[in-house]
Enzyme design. Sequence first.
Site, PDB file in Angstrom:
ATOM      1  N   TYR A 105      48.982   2.526  -8.479  1.00  9.08           N
ATOM      2  CA  TYR A 105      48.840   1.222  -9.144  1.00  9.08           C
ATOM      3  C   TYR A 105      50.220   0.584  -9.207  1.00  9.08           C
ATOM      4  O   TYR A 105      51.202   1.237  -9.551  1.00  9.08           O
ATOM      5  CB  TYR A 105      48.290   1.419 -10.561  1.00  9.08           C
ATOM      6  CG  TYR A 105      48.213   0.145 -11.366  1.00  9.08           C
ATOM      7  CD1 TYR A 105      47.027  -0.590 -11.419  1.00  9.08           C
ATOM      8  CD2 TYR A 105      49.323  -0.340 -12.065  1.00  9.08           C
ATOM      9  CE1 TYR A 105      46.948  -1.768 -12.144  1.00  9.08           C
ATOM     10  CE2 TYR A 105      49.250  -1.517 -12.787  1.00  9.08           C
ATOM     11  CZ  TYR A 105      48.064  -2.231 -12.831  1.00  9.08           C
ATOM     12  OH  TYR A 105      47.998  -3.390 -13.541  1.00  9.08           O
ATOM     13  N   GLU A 192      48.725  -7.981  -9.089  1.00 10.00           N
ATOM     14  CA  GLU A 192      48.325  -6.589  -9.277  1.00 10.00           C
ATOM     15  C   GLU A 192      47.773  -5.983  -7.990  1.00 10.00           C
ATOM     16  O   GLU A 192      46.904  -6.575  -7.360  1.00 10.00           O
ATOM     17  CB  GLU A 192      47.251  -6.520 -10.367  1.00 10.00           C
ATOM     18  CG  GLU A 192      46.837  -5.113 -10.742  1.00 10.00           C
ATOM     19  CD  GLU A 192      45.676  -5.114 -11.740  1.00 10.00           C
ATOM     20  OE1 GLU A 192      45.905  -4.808 -12.921  1.00 10.00           O
ATOM     21  OE2 GLU A 192      44.542  -5.443 -11.331  1.00 10.00           O
TER      22      GLU A 192
END
Length: 392
Positions: A105, A192
């Site tokens: 991530y 993101e």
Amino acid sequence: MKIQEADAKSLLLAHGLPVPSWEVARTAGEARAAAERALTAGAERVVIKAQVLVGGRGKAGGVKLAASADEAERVAGAILGMDIKGITVRKVLVAAAADIVAEFYLAATIDRHAKRVLLLGSAEGGVEIEAVAAEHPEAIVAIHAHPYLGLLDGEARRLAFDMGLGGHWKAAASIARGLYRTMVAFDADLVEINPLAIVRERGPDGAIAERLVCLDAKITLDDSALPRHPELEALRDLDEENPADAAARAEGITFIKLDGTIGCMVNGAGLAMTTMDLVKRAGGEPANFLDIGGGARSERVAAAMRLILEDPKVTAILVNIFGGITRGDEVARGLIEARAQQTRDVPMIVRIVGTNALEAAQLLHEARFVTAASLDEAATKAVGAAAAGAAA
Ligand code: GDP
Ligand code: MN
């Protein structure tokens, strides 16, 4: 403003980030053709992904693999039209399926408290970061970027190592810096990548090698900064914008729907907040935040009234105008016009002070509007009217 994965990936590409190529399809036939191209180019399988502005598409069944053009057509047909968290899927992304070794991530966001861009990384990619933050906060690495210096190379490398991307540190550090640049260049609130994936690929020489790529991308743009990037307006997905938001934007009205019963029409953001506070203090709940802006003409007032009345929960309306550039008589005319077109009979309490307040009072009196001299009085009357409406 949220933008679709495919558009977010284009913005990342523009800043040199590694994103595997893709196509967007609106029909199963288009998806089939795109899949055929990817399979012919050497892909063993293709991935088909719903393009909707919500997360967790994978869990909802909106991300599927297919091994042939036939299967791709079938899978795309099933995903198109699917309902994901209340949104109908109208397009899919088609790409060569990645052979994933590990999922990470990585995101850039704004830390309002620190007044800096915050880079967040984790080895626990692919899953929702909120769950990681709740269960294993220690698995998240965070680093603030300096507002003038940006994300320095050493900091980006540090982030990469702390995320467990040691073997891919060079690529990871360059991606982290790319995310920061993308964030700043487009005035984004969030960039993101989840997952940032280590994938196995066959190179032109036939040898298998590992590479770090952005497999998913989510970008949220700062609405207030959009005038600085007129080209990004084209990325607004009108398929998914709710009609009230679109109408408000077209009229230049700032409108945020809330859960209460008292519709509020106010000019100025500060006054709108105050009005909502006073409604609450009088025991009511505002149905919306609505700022008609400065110098509002009667047409805009009428449009604001329509927006408020579209919400079936609204049982009373409080109009609070402080006339400066906005003229009280214009607002009064707008209210009279709006009431004439009104399809639903909802009590309205009006307070107008400032520029042309006397003319406004005269017009409202002739039209038999309920008025209030102070904001406290207006809020009390509105809450009383809403309660009476609910009891009736
Ligand atoms: P999200 O669920 O909306 O976040 O959609 P993602 O694009 O992140 O996809 C969800 C999951 O599907 C990823 O975490 C991967 O595990 C899987 N996935 C997505 N793309 C591929 C791919 O190209 N190949 C494989 N094998 N899995 C994929
Ligand atoms: Mn994802």
